[in-house]
Design an enzyme around this catalytic site. Structure first.
Site, PDB file in Angstrom:
ATOM      1  N   ASP A  19      -3.508   5.650   6.491  1.00 56.62           N
ATOM      2  CA  ASP A  19      -3.995   6.593   7.406  1.00 56.62           C
ATOM      3  C   ASP A  19      -4.963   6.282   8.485  1.00 56.62           C
ATOM      4  O   ASP A  19      -4.557   6.036   9.646  1.00 56.62           O
ATOM      5  CB  ASP A  19      -4.807   7.601   6.309  1.00 56.62           C
ATOM      6  CG  ASP A  19      -4.787   8.933   6.614  1.00 56.62           C
ATOM      7  OD1 ASP A  19      -4.905   9.372   7.977  1.00 56.62           O
ATOM      8  OD2 ASP A  19      -5.412   9.779   6.020  1.00 56.62           O
ATOM      9  N   THR A  20      -6.253   6.020   8.189  1.00 54.65           N
ATOM     10  CA  THR A  20      -7.168   5.950   9.178  1.00 54.65           C
ATOM     11  C   THR A  20      -7.030   4.014   9.656  1.00 54.65           C
ATOM     12  O   THR A  20      -7.449   3.751  10.743  1.00 54.65           O
ATOM     13  CB  THR A  20      -8.567   6.033   8.732  1.00 54.65           C
ATOM     14  OG1 THR A  20      -8.903   5.249   7.757  1.00 54.65           O
ATOM     15  CG2 THR A  20      -8.695   7.455   8.696  1.00 54.65           C
ATOM     16  N   GLY A  21      -6.540   3.484   8.500  1.00 57.67           N
ATOM     17  CA  GLY A  21      -6.489   2.098   8.827  1.00 57.67           C
ATOM     18  C   GLY A  21      -7.828   1.260   8.218  1.00 57.67           C
ATOM     19  O   GLY A  21      -7.730   0.178   8.269  1.00 57.67           O
ATOM     20  N   ASP A  53      -1.193  11.083  -4.738  1.00 56.75           N
ATOM     21  CA  ASP A  53      -1.957  11.983  -5.546  1.00 56.75           C
ATOM     22  C   ASP A  53      -2.960  12.999  -5.087  1.00 56.75           C
ATOM     23  O   ASP A  53      -3.265  12.666  -3.721  1.00 56.75           O
ATOM     24  CB  ASP A  53      -2.861  11.450  -6.940  1.00 56.75           C
ATOM     25  CG  ASP A  53      -4.053  10.962  -6.263  1.00 56.75           C
ATOM     26  OD1 ASP A  53      -5.295  11.200  -6.867  1.00 56.75           O
ATOM     27  OD2 ASP A  53      -3.836   9.817  -5.457  1.00 56.75           O
ATOM     28  N   GLU A 107       0.949  -1.338   0.105  1.00 56.76           N
ATOM     29  CA  GLU A 107      -0.036   0.078  -0.020  1.00 56.76           C
ATOM     30  C   GLU A 107       0.779   1.270  -0.238  1.00 56.76           C
ATOM     31  O   GLU A 107       2.084   1.274   0.376  1.00 56.76           O
ATOM     32  CB  GLU A 107      -1.023   0.088   1.066  1.00 56.76           C
ATOM     33  CG  GLU A 107      -1.852   1.022   1.391  1.00 56.76           C
ATOM     34  CD  GLU A 107      -2.823   1.242   0.303  1.00 56.76           C
ATOM     35  OE1 GLU A 107      -2.723   1.724  -0.774  1.00 56.76           O
ATOM     36  OE2 GLU A 107      -4.257   0.922   0.530  1.00 56.76           O
ATOM     37  N   ASP A 108       0.316   2.304  -0.480  1.00 57.88           N
ATOM     38  CA  ASP A 108       1.081   3.533  -0.506  1.00 57.88           C
ATOM     39  C   ASP A 108       0.945   4.263   0.911  1.00 57.88           C
ATOM     40  O   ASP A 108       2.002   4.632   1.127  1.00 57.88           O
ATOM     41  CB  ASP A 108       0.651   4.625  -1.704  1.00 57.88           C
ATOM     42  CG  ASP A 108      -0.872   4.989  -1.800  1.00 57.88           C
ATOM     43  OD1 ASP A 108      -1.446   4.308  -0.921  1.00 57.88           O
ATOM     44  OD2 ASP A 108      -1.282   5.765  -2.347  1.00 57.88           O
ATOM     45  N   ILE A 109      -0.194   4.232   1.477  1.00 58.41           N
ATOM     46  CA  ILE A 109      -0.120   4.933   2.792  1.00 58.41           C
ATOM     47  C   ILE A 109      -1.331   4.313   3.486  1.00 58.41           C
ATOM     48  O   ILE A 109      -2.309   3.888   3.102  1.00 58.41           O
ATOM     49  CB  ILE A 109      -0.567   6.399   2.516  1.00 58.41           C
ATOM     50  CG1 ILE A 109      -0.527   7.228   3.741  1.00 58.41           C
ATOM     51  CG2 ILE A 109      -1.781   6.710   1.745  1.00 58.41           C
ATOM     52  CD1 ILE A 109      -0.243   8.782   3.320  1.00 58.41           C
ATOM     53  N   THR A 169      -9.033   1.090   5.214  1.00 58.07           N
ATOM     54  CA  THR A 169      -8.978   0.397   3.946  1.00 58.07           C
ATOM     55  C   THR A 169      -8.213  -0.892   4.367  1.00 58.07           C
ATOM     56  O   THR A 169      -8.488  -2.193   3.987  1.00 58.07           O
ATOM     57  CB  THR A 169      -8.216   1.213   2.883  1.00 58.07           C
ATOM     58  OG1 THR A 169      -9.027   2.248   2.636  1.00 58.07           O
ATOM     59  CG2 THR A 169      -7.992   0.371   1.674  1.00 58.07           C
TER      60      THR A 169
END
Length: 182
Positions: A108-110, A164, A104-106, A112
């Protein structure tokens, strides 16, 4: 690296340089190689953002018995997460009894990451591990922590190296951070 760039009216400044990114890609690849020596994992690249990281990581791994597949989950609109995770493109590989490494790229909230792992567990893989370029631990809503993290970053919006803003700035070789959030 340019000092300041503008994307959709937002200003971004340099945050992570190419050499720093590649150094961490090599480190993460070494960790994965060590953990999966003698195995043939299936890598799942999460589109669209992770394609640059996945390509660099996959080449650095040099694991000739591994495979790479592409999946697409979405939870972002503009600079904000929607909180709703949607699978857009699904997995075409049979993963039952196989080792899976999500790229994964990032994180954040977790949300996904947790959704993906829950979906994959239903397919009975031998194991599931998670590699991410960026981790925003302070933004977590789930407590999820990836197995392999290239960088932990503050909860600021970033672009470049696959990341992006409304489809723009993915092609930047370095990562830029939003100037206006600091």
């Amino acid at each position: 690296m340019n000092e300041i760039l503008t994307v959709n009216g937002l200003r971004f400044k340099p945050f992570l340089r190419v050499d720093t990114i590649q150094e961490q890609v090599r480190r993460v690849a070494a960790e994965i190689r060590n953990d999966y020596e003698g195995k043939s994992p299936i890598f799942l690249c999460v589109l669209n953002g992770a394609f640059v990281f996945a390509a660099d990581l996959y080449r650095e791994l040099a694991m000739t018995n591994s495979k790479i597949q592409f999946v697409k989950y979405s939870s972002y609109e503009g600079t904000n997460t929607t909180g709703e995770v949607k699978q857009v493109i699904g997995l075409s590989e049979n993963v039952e009894g196989k080792d899976i490494i999500i790229i994964e790229d990032i994180v954040d909230t977790g949300l996904t990451a947790v959704k993906m792992i829950d979906d994959l567990r239903k397919l009975n893989p031998a194991s599931i591990r998670f590699a991410t370029l960026l981790h925003k631990q302070e933004s977590s809503k789930t407590g999820f922590v990836p197995d392999y993290i290239a960088f932990s970053i503050p909860p600021l919006f970033v672009v470049g190296y696959g990341l992006d803003l409304d489809g723009k700035a993915r092609n930047l070789p370095e990562i830029y951070i939003n100037c206006d959030e600091e």
